[in-house]
Enzyme design. Sequence first.
Site, PDB file in Angstrom:
ATOM      1  N   SER A  65       0.850  -1.202   0.000  1.00  0.00           N
ATOM      2  CA  SER A  65       0.000   0.000   0.000  1.00  0.00           C
ATOM      3  C   SER A  65       0.879   1.243   0.000  1.00  0.00           C
ATOM      4  O   SER A  65       0.704   2.123  -0.808  1.00  0.00           O
ATOM      5  CB  SER A  65      -0.883  -0.016   1.239  1.00  0.00           C
ATOM      6  OG  SER A  65      -1.673   1.161   1.260  1.00  0.00           O
TER       7      SER A  65
ATOM      8  N   CYS B 287       6.354  12.880 -14.515  1.00  0.00           N
ATOM      9  CA  CYS B 287       5.525  13.479 -15.570  1.00  0.00           C
ATOM     10  C   CYS B 287       5.612  15.000 -15.491  1.00  0.00           C
ATOM     11  O   CYS B 287       5.716  15.674 -16.497  1.00  0.00           O
ATOM     12  CB  CYS B 287       4.069  13.029 -15.393  1.00  0.00           C
ATOM     13  SG  CYS B 287       3.850  11.281 -15.795  1.00  0.00           S
TER      14      CYS B 287
END
Length: 19
Positions: free
Chosen positions: A1, A15
């Site tokens: 997680s 990005c």
Amino acid sequence: SSMFVWNTKLILKTCGTXL
């Protein structure tokens, strides 16, 4: 997680730099 969140942040950072 925890790793999933870390990877997501890394992808978003990559990005953003990229762009």
